[in-house]
Design a protein around this motif. Structure first.
Motif, mmCIF file in Angstrom:
data_model
loop_
_atom_site.group_PDB
_atom_site.id
_atom_site.type_symbol
_atom_site.label_atom_id
_atom_site.label_comp_id
_atom_site.label_asym_id
_atom_site.label_seq_id
_atom_site.Cartn_x
_atom_site.Cartn_y
_atom_site.Cartn_z
ATOM 1 N N LEU A 51 0.815 -1.210 0.000
ATOM 2 C CA LEU A 51 0.000 0.000 0.000
ATOM 3 C C LEU A 51 0.851 1.263 0.000
ATOM 4 C CD1 LEU A 51 -2.789 -1.028 2.549
ATOM 5 C CD2 LEU A 51 -2.829 -1.194 0.057
ATOM 6 N N THR A 86 -6.815 3.227 -2.325
ATOM 7 C CA THR A 86 -5.468 3.759 -2.520
ATOM 8 C C THR A 86 -5.475 5.206 -3.003
ATOM 9 O OG1 THR A 86 -4.416 1.620 -2.903
ATOM 10 C CG2 THR A 86 -3.343 3.528 -3.873
ATOM 11 N N THR A 90 -5.259 6.296 0.913
ATOM 12 C CA THR A 90 -3.827 6.136 1.201
ATOM 13 C C THR A 90 -2.990 7.227 0.558
ATOM 14 O OG1 THR A 90 -4.248 3.749 1.135
ATOM 15 C CG2 THR A 90 -1.959 4.452 1.262
ATOM 16 N N SER A 182 -2.690 -3.467 -5.618
ATOM 17 C CA SER A 182 -2.829 -2.375 -4.629
ATOM 18 C C SER A 182 -3.507 -1.060 -5.035
ATOM 19 C CB SER A 182 -1.454 -2.045 -4.032
ATOM 20 O OG SER A 182 -0.863 -3.184 -3.470
ATOM 21 N N GLN A 234 4.185 -3.092 -5.487
ATOM 22 C CA GLN A 234 2.761 -3.017 -5.158
ATOM 23 C C GLN A 234 2.027 -4.330 -5.419
ATOM 24 O OE1 GLN A 234 4.138 -2.227 -8.037
ATOM 25 N NE2 GLN A 234 2.762 -1.065 -9.386
#
Length: 382
Positions: A51, A86, A90, A182, A234
């Motif tokens: 991540l 993501t 993230t 990811s 990833q």
């Protein structure tokens, strides 16, 4: 729910000791479930390293964006989806950005926020871009100041890019990825040298090859179509609790995407076809097997085959061909309503066709590709 820890007890707890163990980079962070071609959910085990790497790769792809509160990320995508997780959550946290959360995509609500603080970074899917542009035009609201919109999960029509970029003064580029990665693997440059119709170039640290689907360790000739295989920081390590399924998607350490692509001399990747039979509608995966199972529960349906047909609005639409009991006068709308009682709304077939029989292999497996070809021919004049 039994075993659930109340939030109040957590915030009221004494601070953790410095010696308390912290997660390591290779520890499991999340299990991201993704539907396979069989419709059986598989949990992609993603680590903290996976991540964090994908967030860092995204940062490297958009160097013009300023870190901190000046970076405004709109979260109009659901965060249970790897794409939203993501590129909304993230990435925004890694940038120290201002994250604007929307309960769902509502163009009117997005426009209200845009008036006050336009998005620096806007992850979306083509239907969202289309609806947002239409609403802005109808209400006379300017989208100027929206710097970068990245589109994924389905093909981005070039005829949408031109008016969207004219309205925003920014960029709308296409990317590509999978939950197991990811999810982002590649994207078009946020610059004038992007290539419409392609999913762009591999992100930093991402390697890709094009191989023979039947011999996944053998590369095809340059420029020829083949299966895309990838590796990078990833890419996940495997499916949770499913070693056999994990082994099946790796070849010599390279992850098999199941997508047929070509790569041009400049390295731009173009998606040609999918080995997997998933239907992608509105950016969500639909497993044909799940929909077929729901349709077969109807007392008048003998057999069913579900495929995705091209749609101007959602990438693909879910379409079914069904065989019914001889002599039955079937109302297809009633069957759709029946399916709606079993399936999530986006999985319900938009159209249902009654056919005499379904094409099958010698062992009785429905040949979905042939079903799709017949339905395309049947609907080409409509």
């Amino acid at each position: 729910m039994r075993g659930t820890v109340p939030w109040e007890s957590v915030v009221g707890h004494a601070p953790l000791r410095a010696s308390h163990p912290r997660p390591a980079t290779d520890d499991l962070a999340i299990i991201q479930y993704t539907s396979g071609t069989t419709g059986t959910p598989k949990g992609a085990s993603l680590t903290h390293r996976n991540l964090l790497a994908n967030a860092a790769q995204a940062q490297a792809w958009v160097p013009s964006i300023t870190r901190g509160d000046g970076c405004v990320v709109y979260a109009v995508l659901p965060m249970f989806h790897a794409y939203g997780l993501t590129l909304c959550l993230t990435f925004a946290m890694s940038m120290g950005a201002r994250l604007v959360l929307f309960p769902k995509f509502d163009p009117d609500l997005v426009l209200e926020v845009t008036k006050k603080r336009p998005a620096t970074f806007l992850p979306l899917v083509p239907p969202i871009a289309d609806r947002l542009l239409a609403a802005a035009t109808a209400k006379g609201v300017s989208l100027a100041g929206t710097e970068i919109a990245i589109s994924g999960a389905m093909a981005l029509p070039h005829e949408l890019v031109v008016p969207f970029e004219k309205a925003t003064g920014g960029y709308l580029v296409e990317g590509y990825g999978l939950s197991e990665c990811s999810p982002v693997l590649m994207a078009n440059p946020v610059a004038g040298n992007r290539v419409p119709g392609t999913v762009g170039l591999p992100l930093p640290g991402t390697e890709c090859r094009v191989v023979d689907p039947d011999e996944p360790t053998a590369d095809v000739a340059p420029g020829q179509p083949g299966e895309l295989v990838v590796r990078g920081p990833q890419v996940f390590g495997g499916y949770y609790g499913k070693p056999e399924e994990t082994e099946a998607v790796f070849a010599d350490g390279w992850f098999r995407t199941g997508d047929i692509v070509t790569i041009d001399d400049a390295g731009f990747v173009r998606i040609v076809d999918r080995i997997k039979e998933l239907i992608i509608t509105g950016g969500f995966n639909v497993a044909p097997t799940e929909v077929e199972g729901a349709l077969r529960q109807h007392p008048d349906v003998v057999d069913a085959a579900v495929v995705g047909l091209p749609s101007d609005h959602s990438g693909e639409e879910v379409v079914a061909a069904i065989v019914v009991d001889p002599g039955k006068d079937v109302d297809v709308e009633a069957i759709r309503e029946f399916a709606r009682g079993i399936l999530t709304p986006y999985k319900v077939p938009r159209r249902i066709f009654v056919v005499d029989e379904l094409p099958k292999s010698l062992i009785g497996k429905v040949l979905r590709r042939q079903v799709k070809e017949r339905l395309v021919a049947l609907t080409s004049g409509s």
